[in-house]
Structures are given as structure tokens and as C-alpha cells.
Design a protein around this motif. Structure first.
Motif, PDB file in Angstrom:
ATOM      1  N   SER A  59      42.852  49.384  34.907  1.00 47.87           N
ATOM      2  CA  SER A  59      44.162  49.935  34.546  1.00 47.87           C
ATOM      3  C   SER A  59      44.594  49.554  33.136  1.00 47.87           C
ATOM      4  N   CYS A  60      44.555  48.244  32.810  1.00 44.84           N
ATOM      5  CA  CYS A  60      45.105  47.853  31.503  1.00 44.84           C
ATOM      6  C   CYS A  60      44.056  47.355  30.518  1.00 44.84           C
ATOM      7  N   GLY A  61      42.807  47.167  30.989  1.00 39.78           N
ATOM      8  CA  GLY A  61      41.734  46.853  30.043  1.00 39.78           C
ATOM      9  C   GLY A  61      41.562  45.389  29.662  1.00 39.78           C
ATOM     10  N   ILE A  62      42.316  44.454  30.273  1.00 36.60           N
ATOM     11  CA  ILE A  62      42.066  43.053  29.940  1.00 36.60           C
ATOM     12  C   ILE A  62      40.723  42.632  30.532  1.00 36.60           C
ATOM     13  N   GLY A  63      40.120  41.607  29.943  1.00 40.09           N
ATOM     14  CA  GLY A  63      38.840  41.113  30.444  1.00 40.09           C
ATOM     15  C   GLY A  63      38.957  39.677  30.928  1.00 40.09           C
ATOM     16  N   MET A  64      38.063  39.289  31.824  1.00 41.40           N
ATOM     17  CA  MET A  64      37.995  37.907  32.289  1.00 41.40           C
ATOM     18  C   MET A  64      36.540  37.510  32.483  1.00 41.40           C
ATOM     19  N   HIS A  65      36.208  36.267  32.097  1.00 42.84           N
ATOM     20  CA  HIS A  65      34.891  35.703  32.401  1.00 42.84           C
ATOM     21  C   HIS A  65      34.661  35.728  33.906  1.00 42.84           C
ATOM     22  N   LEU A  66      33.414  35.870  34.325  1.00 45.94           N
ATOM     23  CA  LEU A  66      33.120  35.846  35.762  1.00 45.94           C
ATOM     24  C   LEU A  66      33.553  34.532  36.436  1.00 45.94           C
ATOM     25  N   PRO A  67      33.253  33.360  35.826  1.00 43.51           N
ATOM     26  CA  PRO A  67      33.717  32.120  36.478  1.00 43.51           C
ATOM     27  C   PRO A  67      35.243  32.058  36.557  1.00 43.51           C
ATOM     28  N   CYS A  68      35.927  32.611  35.547  1.00 46.98           N
ATOM     29  CA  CYS A  68      37.399  32.608  35.548  1.00 46.98           C
ATOM     30  C   CYS A  68      37.925  33.566  36.627  1.00 46.98           C
ATOM     31  N   VAL A  69      37.250  34.713  36.791  1.00 46.32           N
ATOM     32  CA  VAL A  69      37.601  35.666  37.856  1.00 46.32           C
ATOM     33  C   VAL A  69      37.495  34.974  39.215  1.00 46.32           C
ATOM     34  N   ARG A  70      36.353  34.291  39.409  1.00 44.05           N
ATOM     35  CA  ARG A  70      36.126  33.581  40.684  1.00 44.05           C
ATOM     36  C   ARG A  70      37.247  32.603  40.966  1.00 44.05           C
ATOM     37  N   LYS A  71      37.548  31.766  39.939  1.00 44.41           N
ATOM     38  CA  LYS A  71      38.566  30.740  40.141  1.00 44.41           C
ATOM     39  C   LYS A  71      39.939  31.360  40.378  1.00 44.41           C
ATOM     40  N   TYR A  72      40.268  32.373  39.560  1.00 39.85           N
ATOM     41  CA  TYR A  72      41.610  32.954  39.609  1.00 39.85           C
ATOM     42  C   TYR A  72      41.902  33.623  40.953  1.00 39.85           C
ATOM     43  N   PHE A  73      40.900  34.345  41.482  1.00 38.25           N
ATOM     44  CA  PHE A  73      41.143  35.106  42.711  1.00 38.25           C
ATOM     45  C   PHE A  73      40.885  34.302  43.988  1.00 38.25           C
ATOM     46  N   LYS A  74      40.389  33.083  43.822  1.00 37.16           N
ATOM     47  CA  LYS A  74      40.049  32.262  44.987  1.00 37.16           C
ATOM     48  C   LYS A  74      41.235  32.138  45.939  1.00 37.16           C
ATOM     49  N   ALA A  75      42.401  31.898  45.367  1.00 39.89           N
ATOM     50  CA  ALA A  75      43.586  31.603  46.186  1.00 39.89           C
ATOM     51  C   ALA A  75      44.337  32.863  46.630  1.00 39.89           C
ATOM     52  N   GLN A  76      43.898  34.036  46.160  1.00 41.20           N
ATOM     53  CA  GLN A  76      44.673  35.246  46.440  1.00 41.20           C
ATOM     54  C   GLN A  76      44.074  36.069  47.569  1.00 41.20           C
ATOM     55  N   THR A  77      44.940  36.562  48.451  1.00 37.70           N
ATOM     56  CA  THR A  77      44.437  37.382  49.551  1.00 37.70           C
ATOM     57  C   THR A  77      44.011  38.740  49.022  1.00 37.70           C
ATOM     58  N   GLU A  78      44.813  39.292  48.100  1.00 38.04           N
ATOM     59  CA  GLU A  78      44.459  40.585  47.520  1.00 38.04           C
ATOM     60  C   GLU A  78      44.373  40.434  46.014  1.00 38.04           C
ATOM     61  N   PRO A  79      43.192  40.711  45.436  1.00 36.66           N
ATOM     62  CA  PRO A  79      43.049  40.486  43.994  1.00 36.66           C
ATOM     63  C   PRO A  79      43.837  41.500  43.170  1.00 36.66           C
ATOM     64  N   ARG A  80      44.795  41.000  42.391  1.00 44.13           N
ATOM     65  CA  ARG A  80      45.566  41.865  41.491  1.00 44.13           C
ATOM     66  C   ARG A  80      45.447  41.359  40.062  1.00 44.13           C
ATOM     67  N   CYS A  81      45.442  42.288  39.114  1.00 47.72           N
ATOM     68  CA  CYS A  81      45.290  41.942  37.702  1.00 47.72           C
ATOM     69  C   CYS A  81      46.403  40.992  37.259  1.00 47.72           C
ATOM     70  N   PRO A  82      46.054  39.883  36.601  1.00 51.04           N
ATOM     71  CA  PRO A  82      47.077  38.937  36.155  1.00 51.04           C
ATOM     72  C   PRO A  82      48.029  39.541  35.122  1.00 51.04           C
ATOM     73  N   LYS A  83      47.622  40.653  34.504  1.00 46.10           N
ATOM     74  CA  LYS A  83      48.499  41.229  33.484  1.00 46.10           C
ATOM     75  C   LYS A  83      49.346  42.391  34.022  1.00 46.10           C
ATOM     76  N   CYS A  84      48.697  43.397  34.632  1.00 44.95           N
ATOM     77  CA  CYS A  84      49.454  44.599  35.022  1.00 44.95           C
ATOM     78  C   CYS A  84      49.708  44.666  36.527  1.00 44.95           C
ATOM     79  N   ASN A  85      49.130  43.686  37.249  1.00 40.98           N
ATOM     80  CA  ASN A  85      49.362  43.589  38.693  1.00 40.98           C
ATOM     81  C   ASN A  85      48.751  44.719  39.526  1.00 40.98           C
ATOM     82  N   GLU A  86      47.931  45.567  38.886  1.00 37.61           N
ATOM     83  CA  GLU A  86      47.234  46.594  39.661  1.00 37.61           C
ATOM     84  C   GLU A  86      46.098  45.947  40.447  1.00 37.61           C
TER      85      GLU A  86
END
Length: 237
Positions: free
Chosen positions: A203-230
Motif C-alpha cells: 500500500s505505502c511502499g515502506i520496506g523492512m528487513h526480514l529479521p525486523c519483519v519477524r521481530k515486529y510482527f511476532k507480537a501481533q495477531t494480524e500483521p499490519r503495516c507500521p506506517k499506513c496500518n494496511e
């Protein structure tokens, strides 16, 4: 900072020497090396003070325009340390090791990797560049050999016939890449360093490292973009 702490000892010199001959070392190896150098040279060793130990070395490297830099592996998120030369742009540094035509192939490979969606370029695409070089044409065999050399010298790394930038290359060339590929080079939305192998929000084109993606979404039930929330549509690694 006390004068005492800033002293460069034989342990510091030994650490620097090993790191320079390796070019890059993984975090756990650097910690072992720190311990080994302090023991060998009978210098006081504090196991949790590796970064202080390194900043002492860096203060002494400053007049030489060199620095030990910390970066992370895009594959597994582990810390790495590399010796970086600040005086030369990285491409001139490479120029002392490679010919003009070899450098041209490297730069074109780097273009492919950075312009790609996922941070990889296939050997087929790279070898197709070989006979289109401006300097002179390069035979496929030569290009294949050269790719091996770039991997051995830790500028590229290879997985199943796909090439990406080696961690060492990213630590050394981060500034060069960010300034030379302004429209294309992405910073990771989580750790804010250059992300070559990354996932991108549709949706908004931001990028994330794979290890950062793993860490960031670990705690979330539904993965949503940290910037646009899609909804994050890539597969979480």
C-alpha cells in the motif's frame, strides 16, 4: 571518559589486526576475540564492554580515517563488525583490487540487486550484462569466475544461484548506496538502516528487513503495516 579507559593496548592492536585480516566478523566471534586478546595480552577484560573496547580503537583510528562499524546481517539479524575506510569512497577502495571492467560488472550487479523487489539478482541476469559492458565485452565464463571472486572477497553473497550484497558490503557501502540510489535505496522502517533484502508494503511502499519483519510482527495477531496500518500481504518469514 577517563584517560585510563582510552589507552590503546596490545589487546586492542591484536583485535584490530585480526579484524582487518578478516574484513568482517560476526558478533559472537568478536566477543570471543575480545576475550582472547585481553587474556593473551594480560589486559583487564570486561565481558559486557566490547563496544567500549571498540570505541577506544575507533578513537585511535580517527586520524587514519578508519573505523570499526557495527551492522547487521539481513538474513538473520545478527550483529557484525567490519573495518571501514572513511577516506576513500568504497568504490575507489575496490578499484585498487579490481580492473575497470570488473568494477563495471560489480556496479551493474549492484544496480540489479538494489532495483529488484527482494534484494537479489539471478546469475542469469548478471551474466546477461557481461557482453553489454561499456569498457569491453566480458565472456560468460570470465563473468562466472568473477562472481566467485566477489563472493570470496565478501562483496556479494550467493544463495541458490541468486546474488545479494554481503553484510560487509552493506556496512562499508551504506552511505554510498543511500546517496547514489536516492530514489531506490530503502531504509528499514524499523531499524532505519539500509535494507537491501526486504519486504515492501504493497500500500505505502515502506520496506523492512526480514529479521525486523519477524521481530515486529511476532507480537501481533494480524500483521499490519507500521506506517499506513494496511494489512501486510507478504509472507512473514
Amino acid at each position: 571518559d577517563t584517560a585510563m579507559a582510552a589507552q590503546m593496548t596490545d589487546a586492542h592492536r591484536r583485535f584490530l589486526q585480526v579484524l582487518m585480516s578478516e574484513g568482517i566478523t560476526e558478533g559472537s566471534e568478536a566477543r570471543k576475540l575480545h576475550h582472547h586478546c585481553c587474556e593473551t595480552d594480560k589486559v583487564y577484560y570486561a565481558h559486557d564492554k566490547l563496544d567500549d573496547f571498540i570505541s577506544t580503537i575507533n578513537r585511535h583510528l580517527q586520524p587514519l580515517f578508519m573505523q570499526i562499524r557495527k551492522g547487521m546481517s539481513e538474513e538473520d539479524g545478527r550483529a557484525h563488525y567490519a573495518v571501514v575506510n572513511l577516506a576513500e569512497t568504497e568504490v575507489t577502495k575496490m578499484a585498487s583490487d579490481y580492473t575497470e571492467i570488473e568494477l563495471e560488472l560489480f556496479r551493474k550487479t549492484m544496480d540489479l540487486i538494489i532495483l529488484s523487489e527482494n534484494g537479489f539478482a539471478s546469475s542469469t541476469d548478471i551474466l546477461n550484462l557481461a557482453d553489454k559492458l561499456k569498457t569491453k565485452k566480458m565472456k560468460k565464463k570470465e563473468a562466472e569466475q568473477l562472481l566467485k571472486v566477489f563472493v570470496e572477497d565478501k562483496w556479494l553473497s550467493e544463495k541458490n544461484g541468486e546474488y545479494t550484497l554481503h553484510t560487509r558490503c552493506i556496512i562499508e557501502m551504506e552511505q554510498y548506496i543511500l546517496s547514489n540510489y536516492q530514489d531506490m535505496a530503502r531504509k528499514c522502517n524499523i531499524c532505519h538502516s539500509l535494507a537491501v533484502q526486504s519486504q515492501v508494503c504493497e500500500s505505502c511502499g515502506i520496506g523492512m528487513h526480514l529479521p525486523c519483519v519477524r521481530k515486529y510482527f511476532k507480537a501481533q495477531t494480524e500483521p499490519r503495516c507500521p506506517k499506513c496500518n494496511e494489512f501486510w500481504s507478504c509472507d512473514i518469514p
